[in-house]
Design a protein around this motif. Structure first.
Motif, mmCIF file in Angstrom:
data_model
loop_
_atom_site.group_PDB
_atom_site.id
_atom_site.type_symbol
_atom_site.label_atom_id
_atom_site.label_comp_id
_atom_site.label_asym_id
_atom_site.label_seq_id
_atom_site.Cartn_x
_atom_site.Cartn_y
_atom_site.Cartn_z
ATOM 1 N N SER A 195 0.819 -1.218 0.000
ATOM 2 C CA SER A 195 0.000 0.000 0.000
ATOM 3 C C SER A 195 0.850 1.264 0.000
ATOM 4 O O SER A 195 0.315 2.374 -0.048
ATOM 5 C CB SER A 195 -0.923 0.012 1.227
ATOM 6 O OG SER A 195 -1.670 -1.176 1.328
ATOM 7 N N ALA B 102 -11.921 -0.065 1.458
ATOM 8 C CA ALA B 102 -11.482 -1.043 0.456
ATOM 9 C C ALA B 102 -12.682 -1.583 -0.303
ATOM 10 O O ALA B 102 -13.449 -2.402 0.202
ATOM 11 C CB ALA B 102 -10.723 -2.182 1.134
ATOM 12 N N SER C 122 -12.642 -2.901 -6.252
ATOM 13 C CA SER C 122 -11.807 -2.371 -7.339
ATOM 14 C C SER C 122 -10.321 -2.398 -6.999
ATOM 15 O O SER C 122 -9.475 -2.423 -7.907
ATOM 16 C CB SER C 122 -12.227 -0.943 -7.685
ATOM 17 O OG SER C 122 -12.158 -0.112 -6.536
ATOM 18 N N ILE C 123 -9.967 -2.395 -5.698
ATOM 19 C CA ILE C 123 -8.541 -2.420 -5.349
ATOM 20 C C ILE C 123 -7.905 -3.751 -5.749
ATOM 21 O O ILE C 123 -6.704 -3.828 -5.963
ATOM 22 C CB ILE C 123 -8.293 -2.140 -3.857
ATOM 23 C CG1 ILE C 123 -8.731 -3.317 -2.982
ATOM 24 C CG2 ILE C 123 -8.936 -0.856 -3.414
ATOM 25 C CD1 ILE C 123 -8.198 -3.251 -1.572
ATOM 26 N N LYS D 105 -6.809 -3.485 -9.355
ATOM 27 C CA LYS D 105 -5.587 -2.677 -9.420
ATOM 28 C C LYS D 105 -4.381 -3.503 -9.014
ATOM 29 O O LYS D 105 -3.307 -3.406 -9.622
ATOM 30 C CB LYS D 105 -5.739 -1.470 -8.482
ATOM 31 C CG LYS D 105 -4.547 -0.514 -8.475
ATOM 32 C CD LYS D 105 -4.452 0.265 -9.769
ATOM 33 C CE LYS D 105 -3.377 1.324 -9.690
ATOM 34 N NZ LYS D 105 -3.206 2.044 -10.964
ATOM 35 N N ILE E 132 -1.486 -2.077 -3.833
ATOM 36 C CA ILE E 132 -2.783 -1.845 -3.213
ATOM 37 C C ILE E 132 -2.960 -0.332 -3.131
ATOM 38 O O ILE E 132 -2.251 0.343 -2.383
ATOM 39 C CB ILE E 132 -2.857 -2.471 -1.815
ATOM 40 C CG1 ILE E 132 -2.672 -3.991 -1.902
ATOM 41 C CG2 ILE E 132 -4.186 -2.136 -1.144
ATOM 42 C CD1 ILE E 132 -2.533 -4.674 -0.554
ATOM 43 N N GLU E 133 -3.876 0.179 -3.910
ATOM 44 C CA GLU E 133 -4.036 1.628 -4.015
ATOM 45 C C GLU E 133 -5.492 2.014 -3.860
ATOM 46 O O GLU E 133 -6.365 1.449 -4.523
ATOM 47 C CB GLU E 133 -3.509 2.115 -5.365
ATOM 48 C CG GLU E 133 -3.502 3.618 -5.525
ATOM 49 C CD GLU E 133 -2.870 4.042 -6.836
ATOM 50 O OE1 GLU E 133 -1.777 4.629 -6.795
ATOM 51 O OE2 GLU E 133 -3.462 3.765 -7.893
ATOM 52 N N TYR E 134 -5.739 2.975 -2.975
ATOM 53 C CA TYR E 134 -7.090 3.463 -2.743
ATOM 54 C C TYR E 134 -7.270 4.815 -3.433
ATOM 55 O O TYR E 134 -6.347 5.642 -3.437
ATOM 56 C CB TYR E 134 -7.350 3.634 -1.247
ATOM 57 C CG TYR E 134 -7.169 2.382 -0.427
ATOM 58 C CD1 TYR E 134 -8.221 1.492 -0.240
ATOM 59 C CD2 TYR E 134 -5.939 2.084 0.165
ATOM 60 C CE1 TYR E 134 -8.061 0.336 0.509
ATOM 61 C CE2 TYR E 134 -5.771 0.930 0.926
ATOM 62 C CZ TYR E 134 -6.834 0.063 1.088
ATOM 63 O OH TYR E 134 -6.660 -1.083 1.831
ATOM 64 N N GLU F 156 -9.568 7.581 1.031
ATOM 65 C CA GLU F 156 -8.407 7.405 1.901
ATOM 66 C C GLU F 156 -8.169 8.674 2.701
ATOM 67 O O GLU F 156 -8.130 9.769 2.153
ATOM 68 C CB GLU F 156 -7.183 7.069 1.041
ATOM 69 C CG GLU F 156 -5.897 6.871 1.805
ATOM 70 C CD GLU F 156 -4.725 6.670 0.856
ATOM 71 O OE1 GLU F 156 -4.188 5.563 0.814
ATOM 72 O OE2 GLU F 156 -4.370 7.639 0.140
#
Length: 216
Positions: A108, A119, A122-123, A126, A133-135, A140
């Protein structure tokens, strides 16, 4: 991040989470829990994750105490369930930084805490494509020590990102501690009432009070 692998959806996982949240309010995730419950692309629920390090961050502990009141409010409003819920159910969880969970924090790109992130499935897409792991920024919140927060502020933020309208409901413990504080203050005032009356009769107290009011 070879040990992080998305898994297939399992309805029993959601049932387990619902049961645990009802009793724990905020579920503590291990790395295996994160993979099992979050890294599932077709899951029917969202997970609000609180990234923290309680052993070295008093700020994190304070926020978690407030967040528990929000989690309690969501449980009381049955927002962790799918039945009768027009929105996606929300599960509250926390990731404590330790040697077991370090890979999740690294994936992350989290080097500081506390962080609150929603979360969505869609994560997982990605992660499959980019191995991170990107929000989205809107989901966020990297909470700084300068940020104003309490249960009400946290609830407002979480309601916004989950499209919910949950009202704040305090736990019995919070209500009990509040009552103890009030009764404690009243007891002190009653015990020292004679001394307080003597102080209020001093002319200098009234002069100083008048000057302060005038300045304000």
């Amino acid at each position: 991040f070879s040990l992080i692998k998305p898994v297939a959806a399992d309805s029993k996982n959601f049932q387990d989470l619902q049961s645990r949240m009802a009793s724990e309010l905020i579920i503590e995730f291990s790395k295996s829990d994160f993979i099992k419950y979050v890294m599932t692309e077709s899951r029917e629920y969202d997970v609000l994750i609180y990234y923290t390090l309680t052993s070295k961050c008093t700020h994190c502990v304070t926020i978690e105490d407030e967040l528990k009141e929000v989690a309690y409010s969501y449980v009381q409003s049955k927002k962790h369930l799918s039945e009768g819920n027009p929105n996606r159910p929300v599960i509250f969880a926390k990731m404590e930084y330790n040697s077991d969970n370090a890979e999740i924090f690294a994936a992350s790109d989290y080097t500081s805490v506390p962080i609150l992130a929603l979360a969505k499935p869609s994560i997982v897409k990605k992660f499959i494509s980019d191995k991170i792991i990107e929000y989205p920024d809107s989901l966020e919140w990297k909470i700084s020590s300068q940020d104003f927060f309490d249960a009400g502020k946290l609830l407002e933020h979480i309601n916004k990102i989950t499209n919910s309208d949950v009202e704040l409901k305090y736990t019995f413990y919070r209500i009990m501690m509040g009552n103890i504080l009030i009764f404690g203050v009243l007891a002190v005032l009653f015990f020292f009432k004679d001394h307080i009356a003597e102080v209020l009769q001093l002319r200098i107290v009234w002069i100083v009070g008048t000057v302060i009011i005038y300045i304000l």
